[in-house]
Every structure is written in C-alpha cells, then in structure tokens.
Design an enzyme around this catalytic site. Structure first.
Site, short mmCIF file in Angstrom:
data_model
loop_
_atom_site.label_atom_id
_atom_site.label_comp_id
_atom_site.label_asym_id
_atom_site.label_seq_id
_atom_site.Cartn_x
_atom_site.Cartn_y
_atom_site.Cartn_z
N CYS A 147 0.81 -1.23 0.00
CA CYS A 147 0.00 0.00 0.00
C CYS A 147 0.84 1.27 0.00
O CYS A 147 0.53 2.23 -0.73
CB CYS A 147 -0.96 -0.01 1.19
SG CYS A 147 -0.21 -0.50 2.75
N HIS A 239 -2.50 6.67 3.84
CA HIS A 239 -1.06 6.68 4.12
C HIS A 239 -0.45 7.98 3.60
O HIS A 239 -0.61 8.32 2.41
CB HIS A 239 -0.37 5.50 3.44
CG HIS A 239 -0.64 4.17 4.08
ND1 HIS A 239 -1.35 4.03 5.25
CD2 HIS A 239 -0.24 2.92 3.71
CE1 HIS A 239 -1.40 2.74 5.56
NE2 HIS A 239 -0.75 2.06 4.65
#
Length: 338
Positions: A147, A239
């Site tokens: 990710c 993120h």
C-alpha cells in the site's frame, strides 16, 4: 461479464474487494471464499461489515466456500486477499489450474516472472503474463504492490522525465493497513509506532521493480536507490509519505510535470480522472480531507519544496490494496489476457 471470486472475503481487504466488485460493470462476483468456519453459510450471515461504505445487499445470499482450487472452477479470475503464508502455494495452484489471479498478497510480488503492476506506471510489465504462459502455466498471477509502495511509485512516476538517483521516504501509515486485528487502541492512542514489520524492505525493493524496464522477457530494476523509515500513526485510512528526491530542476518545473501527468490508457471503470493530483497548497494533502479523491483511487501530492521535497497521500485500502487489484484486472481485460 467475467466470472470472478474473492479469496479471503471476510477480512479488511476482502470486504473492500466485495464492495468494489458487487456492482462492477465488467465482473460478475459469484464466488466468495473464507475460512472453514464460514464455509457453507451465506456471506451476509458471516461477515462483520466494518467499512465506511454501505454494505452491498446483493451479495448477502452468496454461500461462502472453502478456499480451494475446486471451489473456484467456475471463475475466470480471482482476487486474492489471502495472508501471505497461505497465498504462496495456493495462488500458484490456482494459476496452474488455468485461472487468473490478481493478488494483494506479498508472496509473489518479487518473483521474476510475476508482474508487479501499477497501471499508470508500468502497464507494459503485464507482458510477463506471456512469460508465465510460455513456461506452461495456463492461468497467471499478477500482483499489486504494498500500500505505501503504490503511493510512492505513483508520486515518483511524473518525475521520470528528470534525472534522479536517491529517494528517501518517511511514511505515516494508517491503522487500517494492519487489518481489523492489527494495532490495539492501547498501542496507537496518543502514540506513533516507529516500526511496521517488513514494510521498509517492501518499499525499497518493490519500487525499483515497478519503475524498472521490461525487455519482453524480464524486468531490470530501476537504477535509483530507496531508503525508507515507516511509522504507524493514529489515522484510520490514508497513508501519508514525506519524500526527498535528488531532482535538481526548479520547483516550478516539477509542479508542471505533476499538473500535466496523464494515464497511458482511458475508459477503465475504476480509473480516476487523475491518478496523481497536485494540491498546490502548503498544508495539503491531509488524510481526512484528501484520501477519498477519485473515489479513493487518486494519489495527492503537495508541499513541493526545493530539495526536492514533497508530501504524497493515498487511500491505503482502496488505491493501496483492493482498488489496485481491481484496476489491474480491468487493464488485463482491456488487453485481452482473459
């Protein structure tokens, strides 16, 4: 319609796959697999839906099957949200049985003949599917990156018109990246955890494979180096990555390439209008404000400063996981690999 299944459909990434596929215009979601204790029961009875997206009622009556090759015999393509230790052998068996596998697991990402793909960055690497088939495999395995790697690689892609050799990153990663049972509240509340197991190694190795060159038979890794420090922070989704790159061009030129960056394809259902969006403000991007841009499929870049320094942000369970696999599958279909 292409018949598809989701492996590990009750977990965090599995639920995101189900949400994205339930009403997909190209894919008919017909098979959901999970652990033995869930097998034989309707999905609506066994799933503890925890996403912020509405639960898709049209999958409630699908009976969960065990995660075996036999359970997938009617599928053309499957999406894997399996743990790495299970995926390693099972994904190989599924591909060898003639079924396409789009995997979010890390098990095969660095295999020499397995594409590690971000469609807007290295679509040509899908040519490794032909390499797999030349070696006798009837199906294929295609993986999406970790990710945080996806956020970084998409943020670097517009910079390929410049010369650079050194990339340094510090990540601030959301707790959803650890799954539903990942980080306890007592660990993350009022805290930053400066370690995520194997995350730094993934960023450093996967990025150079993705941005490497494919000659029709193998991928040569990119020549730049990546040094990473990864941290878990008390954010639910999204993120954030601080990036330092030794690009010498002026900030105005860097902003121009971000503003002009275009995807090398069009008209895929999950494709965002902008894969990379420049937010030309000193205080953006921010997870709460920007993680859902492009239905969670856009990576935002901002705070670009001389040096070169900038901040990138992406939704870790959509663009960074299930959405990445689904977009890979759409590209695979558009290029007639199924």
């Amino acid at each position: 319609m292409i018949n598809v299944g989701v492996l590990g459909a009750t977990g965090a990434v599995g639920q995101r796959f189900v949400q994205l596929l339930a009403d997909h215009p190209w894919f008919n979601l017909q098979t959901l697999t999970a652990s033995e204790r869930s097998a034989g029961k309707p999905y609506g009875k066994v799933v503890n839906w925890r996403l912020d997206a509405p639960y898709p009622d049209n999958v409630s009556d699908l009976v969960v099957t065990p995660t075996t090759v036999e359970s997938l015999k009617d599928c053309d393509l499957v999406f894997s949200a399996l743990p790495a230790e299970v995926a390693a052998s099972l994904e190989t068996e599924i591909a060898d049985a003639g079924i396409g596998v789009c995997s979010n697991a890390r098990s095969h990402r660095m295999d020499a003949d397995v594409p590690l793909v971000i469609p807007e960055v290295n679509p040509d690497h899908l040519g490794l599917i032909d390499v797999q088939r030349d070696r006798g495999r009837e199906g294929f395995i295609v993986t999406n990156p970790n990710c945080s790697t996806i956020v970084l690689a998409l943020a670097l892609a517009p910079l390929r018109s410049f010369e650079f050799h050194d990339v340094r990153v510090a990540t601030m990663q959301a707790i959803s990246g650890g799954g539903f049972a990942g980080v306890s509240a007592m660990d993350i509340y009022d805290n930053v955890v400066p370690y995520i197991g194997s995350e730094e190694e993934k960023l450093e190795s996967e990025t150079v494979k993705i941005m490497g060159s494919f000659d029709g038979s193998e991928v040569t890794p990119a020549s730049f180096g990546v040094s990473a420090s990864c941290h878990r922070v008390p954010v639910i989704d999204g993120h954030t990555i601080a990036v330092w790159v030794d690009v010498k061009e002026p900030v105005a030129e860097v902003k121009k390439v971000y503003a002009n960056f275009k995807s090398p394809f069009s008209n895929l259902p999950l494709q965002p209008e902008k894969a990379v969006e420049l937010l030309d403000r000193p205080d953006r991007p921010q997870p709460r404000l920007d993680r859902n841009r492009g239905r969670g499929m856009t990576v935002s870049v901002g705070r670009i400063r001389e040096g070169l320094r900038f901040v990138a942000l992406g939704h870790n369970t959509i663009r960074g996981a299930a959405g990445a696999s689904v977009l890979n599958a759409e590209l695979i279909c558009s290029r007639k690999y199924l």
